[in-house]
Every structure is written in structure tokens, then in C-alpha cells.
Design a protein around this motif. Structure first.
Motif, PDB file in Angstrom:
ATOM      1  N   MET A 126      21.236  -7.623 -30.808  1.00 14.28           N
ATOM      2  CA  MET A 126      22.054  -6.577 -31.415  1.00 14.28           C
ATOM      3  C   MET A 126      23.331  -7.187 -31.981  1.00 14.28           C
ATOM      4  N   ASN A 127      23.790  -6.643 -33.105  1.00 17.12           N
ATOM      5  CA  ASN A 127      25.025  -7.110 -33.717  1.00 17.12           C
ATOM      6  C   ASN A 127      26.188  -6.966 -32.731  1.00 17.12           C
ATOM      7  N   PRO A 128      26.988  -8.027 -32.550  1.00 12.35           N
ATOM      8  CA  PRO A 128      28.087  -7.968 -31.566  1.00 12.35           C
ATOM      9  C   PRO A 128      29.076  -6.839 -31.844  1.00 12.35           C
ATOM     10  N   PHE A 129      29.344  -6.575 -33.124  1.00 12.15           N
ATOM     11  CA  PHE A 129      30.294  -5.507 -33.457  1.00 12.15           C
ATOM     12  C   PHE A 129      29.759  -4.146 -33.015  1.00 12.15           C
ATOM     13  N   ILE A 130      28.480  -3.899 -33.326  1.00 10.08           N
ATOM     14  CA  ILE A 130      27.863  -2.625 -32.938  1.00 10.08           C
ATOM     15  C   ILE A 130      27.827  -2.496 -31.421  1.00 10.08           C
ATOM     16  N   GLU A 131      27.506  -3.592 -30.755  1.00  6.40           N
ATOM     17  CA  GLU A 131      27.470  -3.570 -29.292  1.00  6.40           C
ATOM     18  C   GLU A 131      28.847  -3.254 -28.720  1.00  6.40           C
ATOM     19  N   GLN A 132      29.892  -3.764 -29.374  1.00  4.46           N
ATOM     20  CA  GLN A 132      31.253  -3.487 -28.912  1.00  4.46           C
ATOM     21  C   GLN A 132      31.606  -2.012 -29.117  1.00  4.46           C
ATOM     22  N   VAL A 133      31.159  -1.440 -30.245  1.00  5.71           N
ATOM     23  CA  VAL A 133      31.396  -0.014 -30.503  1.00  5.71           C
ATOM     24  C   VAL A 133      30.717   0.829 -29.429  1.00  5.71           C
ATOM     25  N   PHE A 134      29.472   0.484 -29.124  1.00  2.00           N
ATOM     26  CA  PHE A 134      28.743   1.214 -28.083  1.00  2.00           C
ATOM     27  C   PHE A 134      29.468   1.103 -26.744  1.00  2.00           C
ATOM     28  N   SER A 135      29.961  -0.093 -26.461  1.00  2.92           N
ATOM     29  CA  SER A 135      30.653  -0.318 -25.192  1.00  2.92           C
ATOM     30  C   SER A 135      31.921   0.524 -25.097  1.00  2.92           C
ATOM     31  N   ILE A 136      32.638   0.649 -26.217  1.00  2.00           N
ATOM     32  CA  ILE A 136      33.862   1.459 -26.235  1.00  2.00           C
ATOM     33  C   ILE A 136      33.541   2.922 -25.931  1.00  2.00           C
ATOM     34  N   LEU A 137      32.442   3.411 -26.508  1.00  2.79           N
ATOM     35  CA  LEU A 137      32.059   4.808 -26.302  1.00  2.79           C
ATOM     36  C   LEU A 137      31.568   5.070 -24.883  1.00  2.79           C
ATOM     37  N   ASN A 138      31.172   4.017 -24.199  1.00  2.00           N
ATOM     38  CA  ASN A 138      30.608   4.173 -22.854  1.00  2.00           C
ATOM     39  C   ASN A 138      31.617   3.964 -21.738  1.00  2.00           C
ATOM     40  N   THR A 139      32.805   3.478 -22.077  1.00  2.00           N
ATOM     41  CA  THR A 139      33.806   3.203 -21.046  1.00  2.00           C
ATOM     42  C   THR A 139      35.090   3.954 -21.365  1.00  2.00           C
ATOM     43  N   ASN A 140      35.838   4.288 -20.331  1.00  2.00           N
ATOM     44  CA  ASN A 140      37.105   4.993 -20.529  1.00  2.00           C
ATOM     45  C   ASN A 140      38.166   4.040 -21.076  1.00  2.00           C
ATOM     46  N   PRO A 141      39.029   4.547 -21.978  1.00  2.00           N
ATOM     47  CA  PRO A 141      39.184   5.951 -22.379  1.00  2.00           C
ATOM     48  C   PRO A 141      38.279   6.387 -23.528  1.00  2.00           C
ATOM     49  N   PRO A 162      18.660  -0.674 -25.826  1.00  2.00           N
ATOM     50  CA  PRO A 162      19.546  -0.138 -24.779  1.00  2.00           C
ATOM     51  C   PRO A 162      20.576  -1.186 -24.370  1.00  2.00           C
ATOM     52  N   ILE A 163      21.762  -0.725 -24.035  1.00  2.00           N
ATOM     53  CA  ILE A 163      22.810  -1.654 -23.610  1.00  2.00           C
ATOM     54  C   ILE A 163      22.504  -2.106 -22.185  1.00  2.00           C
ATOM     55  N   PRO A 164      22.217  -3.381 -21.994  1.00  2.00           N
ATOM     56  CA  PRO A 164      21.884  -3.851 -20.643  1.00  2.00           C
ATOM     57  C   PRO A 164      23.064  -3.716 -19.691  1.00  2.00           C
ATOM     58  N   GLY A 165      22.761  -3.301 -18.481  1.00  2.00           N
ATOM     59  CA  GLY A 165      23.799  -3.169 -17.470  1.00  2.00           C
ATOM     60  C   GLY A 165      24.648  -1.927 -17.599  1.00  2.00           C
ATOM     61  N   SER A 166      24.332  -1.069 -18.576  1.00  2.00           N
ATOM     62  CA  SER A 166      25.101   0.158 -18.780  1.00  2.00           C
ATOM     63  C   SER A 166      24.256   1.367 -18.390  1.00  2.00           C
ATOM     64  N   SER A 167      24.920   2.469 -18.129  1.00  2.64           N
ATOM     65  CA  SER A 167      24.203   3.684 -17.751  1.00  2.64           C
ATOM     66  C   SER A 167      24.354   4.800 -18.771  1.00  2.64           C
ATOM     67  N   LEU A 168      25.025   4.511 -19.895  1.00  2.00           N
ATOM     68  CA  LEU A 168      25.253   5.539 -20.904  1.00  2.00           C
ATOM     69  C   LEU A 168      24.711   5.081 -22.258  1.00  2.00           C
ATOM     70  N   PRO A 169      24.220   6.012 -23.076  1.00  5.02           N
ATOM     71  CA  PRO A 169      23.557   5.661 -24.339  1.00  5.02           C
ATOM     72  C   PRO A 169      24.526   5.586 -25.519  1.00  5.02           C
ATOM     73  N   GLY A 170      25.044   4.408 -25.783  1.00  2.00           N
ATOM     74  CA  GLY A 170      26.025   4.244 -26.848  1.00  2.00           C
ATOM     75  C   GLY A 170      25.509   4.657 -28.214  1.00  2.00           C
ATOM     76  N   ALA A 171      24.262   4.295 -28.527  1.00  4.52           N
ATOM     77  CA  ALA A 171      23.696   4.630 -29.837  1.00  4.52           C
ATOM     78  C   ALA A 171      23.578   6.138 -30.016  1.00  4.52           C
ATOM     79  N   VAL A 172      23.189   6.824 -28.966  1.00  4.42           N
ATOM     80  CA  VAL A 172      23.069   8.288 -29.023  1.00  4.42           C
ATOM     81  C   VAL A 172      24.440   8.913 -29.249  1.00  4.42           C
ATOM     82  N   ARG A 173      25.433   8.398 -28.566  1.00  2.00           N
ATOM     83  CA  ARG A 173      26.791   8.948 -28.695  1.00  2.00           C
ATOM     84  C   ARG A 173      27.342   8.745 -30.107  1.00  2.00           C
ATOM     85  N   LEU A 174      27.097   7.576 -30.667  1.00  2.00           N
ATOM     86  CA  LEU A 174      27.567   7.306 -32.022  1.00  2.00           C
ATOM     87  C   LEU A 174      26.884   8.241 -33.022  1.00  2.00           C
ATOM     88  N   ALA A 175      25.589   8.460 -32.831  1.00  2.00           N
ATOM     89  CA  ALA A 175      24.848   9.365 -33.718  1.00  2.00           C
ATOM     90  C   ALA A 175      25.351  10.800 -33.588  1.00  2.00           C
TER      91      ALA A 175
END
Length: 211
Positions: free
Chosen positions: A1-16, A194-207
Motif C-alpha cells: 500500500m502507498n505509504p501516504f495512503i496508509e498514513q491517512v488511514f492511520s490518522i483516521l483510526n487513531t485519536n484525535p 486491511p491495515i495490519p495490527g489495526s482494528s478500524l477500517p481506514g479505507a471505509v472511513r475515508l470513503a
């Protein structure tokens, strides 16, 4: 996965970022409810009443999810309990969205189908929450069988909406179709990447935010 996209997903999955995501969707639902209320007051039609009911329920779901996320952040609610709740809320929201777009006018068949889908979501929610509560706290929810089934369930709901919209072609159907396609892309992306080691769906949230 593109590192930038993965970072966006990670931001959406973690607070804040996680809380910001819930706020954005809650404000979107609130805006839709306000528009629906204005339309209902001006037209006074049953169509407007259905929009108010649907958008009101959507707002309620988003607010409850925001509160749950906030409680999990400050430690009142265990963060481990959140993933199945998140998936269930997404599924219930999809049912409402499909109902609003595919059956703007009263339809016994469409209403019955939506009630059945909602009952299936509630059953699925109860089963997955019960299963998840018995798992190790360190287990990531992504790529588990409940997560996989949730994405498949979501895609089936979207497919139902796409088929009905394509057949009925009611007012605004193309906008609804575009919205559903965007959401489908998010669920497919989460299934494939799917983001490994995560429990939230970053791609779904972005969509969801894009739709």
C-alpha cells in the motif's frame, strides 16, 4: 500500500483523527437532517417525513458512535469493545442510506426489506460483540472473520441499493448511485488492503467522508 495512503488511514483510526472522523460524519448527518426538516415543513409530504426519520436515525447513530469513541479515548469504555460496535454502526448506517435513496416514497416492500436488513444487522452485531469480548485484548479486529463478514454484508447492502436505484431511477438516483459506489470502493479496499495490527477500517472511513 502507498505509504501516504496508509498514513491517512492511520490518522483516521487513531485519536484525535478518530474523533474528528466521527464529528465530520455527525455534522454531515445533522446538515442532512436540517435540510430534510426544511423540505418537510415546506412541502409537508410523506416523502419529507421519511427523509426526516432516516436522517434523524443516521444522526443518532453517528452521535452515539462519537460518544462511544470519546469514552474509549478517556478510558470509560474499553477500546477493545469498540471495533464490533463500529462495524455494526456502519452496517446500520448503510441500511438507512440505501432506504433513503432507493425508497423516497412509501413502499411496503422496500420498508419490509429494510426492517429485515436492520434485524440482520442487530443479530450480527450481538454475535460479533459476544465473540469479540471473549478474544485476547491484543488481537487486531482487522482481517478477523467478523470483520470480513461485515465487509461482505456491507457490499451486499450496497449491491441491493445499486440494483434498486438502477431499476427505479427515482429523483436524484444518480447522486445516490455515486454515493453507494464510493462506499463500495472503501469496503473493497479494506478487504484487499486491511491495515495490519489495526482494528478500524481506514479505507471505509475515508470513503464515508468522501461520500
Amino acid at each position: 500500500m502507498n505509504p501516504f495512503i496508509e498514513q491517512v488511514f492511520s490518522i483516521l483510526n487513531t485519536n484525535p483523527g478518530n474523533l474528528a472522523y466521527h464529528l465530520v460524519l455527525a455534522f454531515s448527518a445533522a446538515g442532512a437532517l436540517q435540510i430534510s426538516l426544511l423540505s418537510w415543513r415546506n412541502a409537508g409530504s410523506s416523502h419529507g417525513g421519511r427523509l426526516v426519520l432516516g436522517t434523524g436515525l443516521l444522526l443518532l447513530v453517528r452521535l452515539l458512535l462519537f460518544v462511544a469513541a470519546a469514552f474509549a479515548w478517556i478510558g470509560i469504555l474499553s477500546i477493545s469493545a469498540f471495533p464490533p460496535i463500529d462495524r455494526s454502526a456502519t452496517l446500520f448506517g448503510l441500511v438507512l442510506i440505501v432506504w433513503l435513496w432507493s425508497a423516497p416514497a412509501r413502499s411496503r416492500l422496500a420498508d419490509t426489506a429494510v426492517v429485515l436488513m436492520a434485524l440482520l444487522v442487530l443479530t450480527f452485531s450481538a454475535l460479533t460483540i459476544a465473540w469479540w469480548s471473549a478474544q485476547d485484548a491484543d488481537l487486531a479486529y482487522n482481517s478477523t472473520w467478523p470483520d470480513f463478514l461485515a465487509q461482505v454484508f456491507a457490499l451486499l447492502i450496497i449491491l441491493y441499493g445499486v440494483v434498486v436505484l438502477s431499476i427505479k431511477r427515482s429523483e436524484g438516483w444518480s447522486t445516490g448511485l455515486a454515493c453507494l459506489i464510493l462506499l463500495a470502493i472503501g469496503h473493497i479496499a479494506h478487504l484487499l488492503f486491511p491495515i495490519p495490527g489495526s482494528s478500524l477500517p481506514g479505507a471505509v472511513r475515508l470513503a464515508q467522508m468522501a461520500a
